[in-house]
Design a protein around this motif. Structure first.
Motif, PDB file in Angstrom:
ATOM      1  N   THR A   1       0.855  -1.201   0.000  1.00 35.48           N
ATOM      2  CA  THR A   1       0.000   0.000   0.000  1.00 35.48           C
ATOM      3  C   THR A   1       0.889   1.249   0.000  1.00 35.48           C
ATOM      4  O   THR A   1       2.014   1.213   0.503  1.00 35.48           O
ATOM      5  CB  THR A   1      -0.914   0.012   1.235  1.00 35.48           C
ATOM      6  N   THR A   2       0.362   2.340  -0.562  1.00 31.03           N
ATOM      7  CA  THR A   2       1.116   3.603  -0.639  1.00 31.03           C
ATOM      8  C   THR A   2       0.700   4.607   0.430  1.00 31.03           C
ATOM      9  O   THR A   2       1.462   5.500   0.766  1.00 31.03           O
ATOM     10  CB  THR A   2       0.919   4.248  -2.019  1.00 31.03           C
ATOM     11  N   GLY A   3      -0.512   4.492   0.957  1.00 32.76           N
ATOM     12  CA  GLY A   3      -1.009   5.468   1.916  1.00 32.76           C
ATOM     13  C   GLY A   3      -1.553   6.728   1.279  1.00 32.76           C
ATOM     14  O   GLY A   3      -2.002   7.632   1.980  1.00 32.76           O
ATOM     15  N   ARG A   4      -1.533   6.839  -0.063  1.00 30.20           N
ATOM     16  CA  ARG A   4      -2.048   8.028  -0.735  1.00 30.20           C
ATOM     17  C   ARG A   4      -3.566   8.078  -0.680  1.00 30.20           C
ATOM     18  O   ARG A   4      -4.145   9.166  -0.759  1.00 30.20           O
ATOM     19  CB  ARG A   4      -1.579   8.046  -2.195  1.00 30.20           C
ATOM     20  N   GLU A   5      -4.217   6.933  -0.606  1.00 30.92           N
ATOM     21  CA  GLU A   5      -5.671   6.884  -0.532  1.00 30.92           C
ATOM     22  C   GLU A   5      -6.068   5.985   0.637  1.00 30.92           C
ATOM     23  O   GLU A   5      -5.427   4.958   0.896  1.00 30.92           O
ATOM     24  CB  GLU A   5      -6.273   6.362  -1.838  1.00 30.92           C
ATOM     25  N   GLN A   6      -7.146   6.372   1.349  1.00 27.95           N
ATOM     26  CA  GLN A   6      -7.622   5.616   2.486  1.00 27.95           C
ATOM     27  C   GLN A   6      -8.489   4.443   1.997  1.00 27.95           C
ATOM     28  O   GLN A   6      -9.416   4.620   1.208  1.00 27.95           O
ATOM     29  CB  GLN A   6      -8.443   6.520   3.422  1.00 27.95           C
ATOM     30  N   LEU A   7      -8.153   3.223   2.467  1.00 35.21           N
ATOM     31  CA  LEU A   7      -8.931   2.028   2.129  1.00 35.21           C
ATOM     32  C   LEU A   7      -9.969   1.821   3.230  1.00 35.21           C
ATOM     33  O   LEU A   7      -9.640   1.399   4.342  1.00 35.21           O
ATOM     34  CB  LEU A   7      -8.010   0.805   2.009  1.00 35.21           C
ATOM     35  N   ASP A   8     -11.209   2.158   2.935  1.00 33.44           N
ATOM     36  CA  ASP A   8     -12.278   2.091   3.927  1.00 33.44           C
ATOM     37  C   ASP A   8     -13.332   1.100   3.433  1.00 33.44           C
ATOM     38  O   ASP A   8     -13.910   1.275   2.359  1.00 33.44           O
ATOM     39  CB  ASP A   8     -12.893   3.478   4.127  1.00 33.44           C
ATOM     40  N   PHE A   9     -13.588   0.070   4.272  1.00 33.65           N
ATOM     41  CA  PHE A   9     -14.528  -0.975   3.878  1.00 33.65           C
ATOM     42  C   PHE A   9     -15.953  -0.438   3.795  1.00 33.65           C
ATOM     43  O   PHE A   9     -16.725  -0.837   2.918  1.00 33.65           O
ATOM     44  CB  PHE A   9     -14.451  -2.127   4.894  1.00 33.65           C
ATOM     45  N   GLU A  10     -16.269   0.508   4.706  1.00 32.56           N
ATOM     46  CA  GLU A  10     -17.641   0.986   4.753  1.00 32.56           C
ATOM     47  C   GLU A  10     -17.968   1.903   3.565  1.00 32.56           C
ATOM     48  O   GLU A  10     -19.078   1.894   3.047  1.00 32.56           O
ATOM     49  CB  GLU A  10     -17.898   1.750   6.070  1.00 32.56           C
ATOM     50  N   THR A  11     -17.010   2.757   3.154  1.00 29.64           N
ATOM     51  CA  THR A  11     -17.268   3.706   2.074  1.00 29.64           C
ATOM     52  C   THR A  11     -16.898   3.156   0.708  1.00 29.64           C
ATOM     53  O   THR A  11     -17.294   3.730  -0.314  1.00 29.64           O
ATOM     54  CB  THR A  11     -16.492   4.998   2.338  1.00 29.64           C
ATOM     55  N   GLY A  12     -16.154   2.047   0.647  1.00 23.83           N
ATOM     56  CA  GLY A  12     -15.819   1.390  -0.618  1.00 23.83           C
ATOM     57  C   GLY A  12     -14.867   2.224  -1.451  1.00 23.83           C
ATOM     58  O   GLY A  12     -14.531   3.346  -1.104  1.00 23.83           O
ATOM     59  N   PRO A  13     -14.426   1.668  -2.642  1.00 25.51           N
ATOM     60  CA  PRO A  13     -14.701   0.296  -3.113  1.00 25.51           C
ATOM     61  C   PRO A  13     -13.933  -0.753  -2.303  1.00 25.51           C
ATOM     62  O   PRO A  13     -12.964  -0.421  -1.633  1.00 25.51           O
ATOM     63  CB  PRO A  13     -14.244   0.336  -4.571  1.00 25.51           C
ATOM     64  N   ASN A  14     -14.367  -2.031  -2.419  1.00 26.33           N
ATOM     65  CA  ASN A  14     -13.781  -3.110  -1.622  1.00 26.33           C
ATOM     66  C   ASN A  14     -12.906  -4.038  -2.442  1.00 26.33           C
ATOM     67  O   ASN A  14     -12.140  -4.827  -1.878  1.00 26.33           O
ATOM     68  CB  ASN A  14     -14.885  -3.934  -0.941  1.00 26.33           C
ATOM     69  N   ILE A  15     -13.015  -4.015  -3.777  1.00 33.68           N
ATOM     70  CA  ILE A  15     -12.251  -4.919  -4.636  1.00 33.68           C
ATOM     71  C   ILE A  15     -11.548  -4.073  -5.690  1.00 33.68           C
ATOM     72  O   ILE A  15     -12.160  -3.212  -6.309  1.00 33.68           O
ATOM     73  CB  ILE A  15     -13.152  -5.971  -5.307  1.00 33.68           C
ATOM     74  N   PHE A  16     -10.216  -4.350  -5.899  1.00 30.77           N
ATOM     75  CA  PHE A  16      -9.408  -3.665  -6.905  1.00 30.77           C
ATOM     76  C   PHE A  16      -8.744  -4.699  -7.802  1.00 30.77           C
ATOM     77  O   PHE A  16      -8.181  -5.690  -7.308  1.00 30.77           O
ATOM     78  CB  PHE A  16      -8.323  -2.799  -6.253  1.00 30.77           C
ATOM     79  N   ASP A  17      -8.802  -4.489  -9.119  1.00 28.47           N
ATOM     80  CA  ASP A  17      -8.098  -5.335 -10.100  1.00 28.47           C
ATOM     81  C   ASP A  17      -6.900  -4.541 -10.579  1.00 28.47           C
ATOM     82  O   ASP A  17      -7.037  -3.533 -11.285  1.00 28.47           O
ATOM     83  CB  ASP A  17      -9.011  -5.677 -11.274  1.00 28.47           C
TER      84      ASP A  17
END
Length: 893
Positions: free
Chosen positions: A94-110
């Protein structure tokens, strides 16, 4: 969302197929990909997500710098990047540039992982990353999370104070209530389950604590909890009038106190809060310009100058003020008190005068006892009360003043003349007839201020003596060879009157000629006579000048005779100035060569003063002049015979430089002091080795002389080369202009050559009437491209409009139709993208040849047409995109 993901998956599959085709036959692969991995929500930077490795190609070429990398993601994100571990091992973090939030999504990345090595082999695989949910405790929003301060005024009745609110990130969508608790024990506060804080008592600031520290805790349905702090401050209220404690009401002060000087201290106290006297505010309500009060301490200070002797204080020295004291904050209780200041006078003003410098002009024969000046008319004292406003004058002082000036009576300030001011008196000359008198005006009371009064007494002279020169006339001599600014002599005039004024000298008449209106110049201050230009004895030998001297009162003149001394300043001039002579090799010594005679003249020398000598060029001294001195006419003789056979002589052409010097024999000066001038003559002599004509009938050979005259350039004819050079430049400019006009005419009437594959843009019948113009194609932004073709040189696909012929290049990866993905041209496109070359596509069967031929035909212009429907001219990539004329055809076409 699912449709977007499916579309991106299809695009990724297509890209994988294309890259698979590109890397066919290569051994570069991404190991452990494609794969699926997961990462917890809100993970910090550099959290590991998935590890993979790279299998290198057969050539063992290293991975290109900057690879592998994430070239695309679905949905688009910058939350992941690839880090190198060691060698061919890599890891997605992870880079920390964007917050990964399960509640606000998205939850899957390709994530599309792309690799490339040094020889151009590539591979691309998909990494699917799923964000997992993490149970989070409840939290307080904003500043409440760090703790806040609350304020309650004393005397407030018990009741609700503040509503505490928190939120649960996990249960926000289900609206499950949270439970609130007051952890710190306090009898003065309680908290309800929904977070409302209540006070249970009535607070008194003076009787109890001024602040309370509370801890509030919140819990969610899973038992997770969070806490924060509340600080409740009790606000003190003032309800008693402040009272003054200082007993004085009248303050005598003196004038001219410095600004900032403390003149009174006003004190008060607040019964409501006696321990904090600084809580009181002081102010002066009366409008005044003299005093200011410190609003915190009650100290009264001087704000502006207190001048007892000016303005309203000169009439009334009493100042009354009203002091106001009030509680803080603004709008509290207040009280007032009257105070009075009495300003006393001091001797702060020295005796002054409207003029401290006086100039008096007195005639040199003024009578004794004459009143010169009364100082009482100019001096005064600004102090308002006696004796501070009284003053007197001291005895006059100054060099020479005690015997000439005095106050009468003493100290009165009246100056009278008691001495002699005559200019012709030698004792008065010692002081320059200008007297400086100093008198002091002084206060009669301490601190005895003093001021100096300067009196300058000037004696006006009388004109008693005329202005005369020190000689009745002047005679000066100057040499005719003297340069400009040469000093000739000096005249001087004097005036016995005192003081002596400056004398100015000038030339009133004389000293002029036809060529020079001013031959002489005289220094107007010193009387020094100088030359302005050189003089000539032969033109004018004597000048008579009239020089005038003048001052402010008189004027006088004198005659000055300037004799010009003759000098030898003229060079001898000889005729001829240059000549060519021919000498037989066997000419007899002592013979006058060709009867050559040199005749010289000199304006300022006798014919007997000339001397002749030969400078450079007289090799072996074959030539001489006779006579060589004492005559203005001389002849050239052969002094010694030529010896070419013996090797003594080697040159046949002689160039002699003859010097003619005058000895200034007519000058009356001594020989050592006489000036000498020298002229020059150039002679060219050619030795003839064999006689031209020999008469055999006589025993003595007879010689026929051929005399050649040459035109020799004279420096005075400078205009000849100048005129020749200027004419050459003008002729050259005319020729260049004609050549330029000829080239323009040829270019204008010569038909331009066109390319072989170009077709005329007008009909045959209109060819004669049409003017030549540049054809410019433009592609409108809204142009519809209804055809496609492949460039036979670059192999790239472009679209065209069959009506206008407009073209544009097509992206081979993103805009390729599905029916062409398997064509040989696509394979060529892949090879070109991989760096294998830019040549034309290679075909292996008849179908490929047919397609290639069709594309070439379309590129040749079959697919593009002009506005009249006829086939357009073929264009390469540059002309199709820019609308400009096609460059020279590529050799491959």
């Amino acid at each position: 969302m699912h449709r977007s993901k499916l579309s991106n998956m299809q695009e990724a599959a297509i890209l994988l197929i294309l890259l698979g085709v590109l890397s066919e036959g290569e051994a570069l692969h991404l190991v452990h990909l494609p794969a699926t991995s997961s990462v917890a929500e809100n993970s910090p930077p550099e959290t590991p997500v998935h590890k993979f490795s790279v299998k290198l190609s057969a050539s063992l070429s290293p991975v290109s710098p900057g690879f592998p990398l994430v070239i695309n993601s679905s949905p688009l994100t910058e939350a992941f990047r690839v880090n190198g571990l060691s060698g061919t091992d890599f890891e997605v973090v992870t880079t920390g540039r964007e917050q990964l939030d399960f509640e606000t999504g998205p939850n899957i990345f390709d994530l599309q992982i792309y690799i490339k090595d040094g020889v151009g082999a590539t591979d691309l695989q998909i990494l699917t990353v799923q964000v997992t949910d993490v149970n989070e405790p409840p939290a307080f929003p904003g500043n409440l999370a760090k703790g806040i301060e609350l304020y309650i005024a004393e005397g407030t009745n018990p009741g609700s104070i503040y509503q505490v609110e928190a939120f649960d990130p996990e249960d926000a969508s289900r609206n499950i209530p949270l439970s609130y608790y007051l952890i710190s024990s306090s009898k003065s506060f309680r908290m309800s389950a929904n977070g409302t804080l209540y006070s249970t008592t009535k607070f008194d600031f003076e009787a109890g604590n001024s602040s309370y520290y509370l801890i509030v805790e919140v819990r969610d349905s899973r038992g997770l909890k969070a806490s924060t702090t509340l600080q409740v401050n009790i606000v003190n209220l003032n309800d008693e009038l402040p009272r003054f404690t200082s007993p004085r009401r009248v303050f005598p002060i003196r004038e001219e106190l410095s600004p900032g000087t403390i003149v009174a201290n006003i004190s008060a106290e607040d019964p409501d809060d006696e321990s904090f006297t600084s809580q009181l505010l002081y102010s002066i309500t009366t409008v005044n310009n003299y005093f200011m009060i410190n609003q915190l301490t009650g100290t009264i200070q001087v704000a502006h100058r207190l001048d007892r002797d000016a303005g309203e204080l000169r009439q009334n020295p009493t100042i009354s003020l009203e002091v106001l004291v009030k509680d803080r904050p603004k709008g509290g209780q207040e009280n007032r008190m009257q105070i009075t200041f009495i300003v006393g006078d001091i001797n702060d003003n020295p005796a002054t005068c409207t003029k401290f410098t006086h100039s008096i002009l007195v005639t040199e024969r003024a009578a004794k006892g004459t009143l010169l000046l009364d100082l009482n008319k100019f001096c005064f004292d600004d102090d308002s009360e006696a004796p501070n406003n009284k003053f007197n004058f001291t005895t006059p002082s100054g060099v020479g003043s005690s015997s000439r000036f005095l106050q009468d009576p003493a100290g009165s300030g009246k100056i009278v003349l008691i001495g002699d001011l005559d200019y012709e008196n030698s004792s008065n000359l010692a002081s320059g007839n200008k007297y400086s008198v100093i008198i002091q005006v002084q206060d009669v009371t301490p601190p005895y201020y003093k001021n100096n009064i300067y009196i300058f007494i000037l004696t006006s002279p009388e004109n008693e003596f005329p202005l005369i020169f020190d000689r009745p006339s002047y005679v000066f001599d100057v040499s005719e060879v003297s340069p400009a600014r040469t000093r000739i002599g000096q005249v001087q005039a004097t005036d016995k009157d005192f003081p002596q004024s400056s004398i100015r000298y000038s030339i009133s008449t004389g000293g002029a000629s036809l060529q020079h209106p001013d031959i002489f110049w005289i220094n107007p201050k010193t009387g020094e006579l100088q030359l302005v230009t050189k003089v000539d004895y032969e033109t004018t030998s004597t000048y008579i000048l009239r020089i005038q001297a003048a001052n402010s009162e008189d004027m006088s003149s004198v005659t000055v005779t300037v004799n010009i001394l003759e000098e030898n300043d003229e060079k001898p001039i000889c005729s001829p100035n240059s000549y060519f002579l021919a000498v037989p090799v066997d000419l007899k010594v002592g013979t006058n060569i060709q009867n050559f005679k040199l005749t010289c003249t000199d304006l300022d020398s006798s014919p007997r003063s000339f001397r002749y000598s030969i400078g450079p060029g007289n090799v072996n001294s074959h030539f001489t002049f006779s006579p060589n001195a004492g005559s203005n006419v001389t002849r050239l003789l052969l002094a010694s015979h030529f010896d070419y056979a013996g090797g003594l002589d080697k040159i046949w052409d002689y160039k002699l430089l003859v010097y003619i010097t005058d000895d200034n024999l007519l000058s009356g000066r001594k020989k050592a002091e006489a000036l000498v001038q020298t002229g020059t003559v150039t002679l060219s002599i050619k030795v003839i080795p064999h006689p031209t004509t020999i008469i055999t009938t006589t025993p003595r050979p007879r010689i026929t002389y051929w005399i050649r005259r040459e035109n020799i350039y004279s420096p005075s004819a400078w205009y000849v080369p100048f005129v020749i050079t200027l004419g050459s430049i003008l002729l050259l400019g005319l020729l260049v202009s004609l050549v330029i006009l000829l080239v323009r005419a040829i270019y204008r009437h010569c038909p331009c050559k066109t390319a072989k594959d170009k077709k005329p843009l007008v009909k045959k019948g209109e060819m004669k009437m049409a003017k030549r113009a540049a054809v410019v194609e433009t592609i409108q932004m809204s142009t519809v491209f209804d055809g496609e073709a492949i460039d036979p040189v670059t192999g790239e696909i472009y679209e065209f409009n069959s009506k206008t012929g407009a073209r544009k290049w097509k992206d081979p990866l993103t805009q390729m139709p599905e029916w062409k993905q398997s064509s040989p041209q696509v394979a060529a496109l892949h090879r070109m993208a991989a760096g294998e070359g830019n040549g034309p596509p290679r075909t292996t069967n008849k179908e490929e040849d047919r397609l290639s031929g069709k594309a070439q035909a379309e590129d040749a212009g079959l697919g593009s047409r002009n506005e009249d429907g006829k086939p357009g001219t073929p264009k390469n990539r540059h002309s199709a995109l820019t609308g400009r004329a096609s460059p020279k055809p590529h050799p491959g076409k």
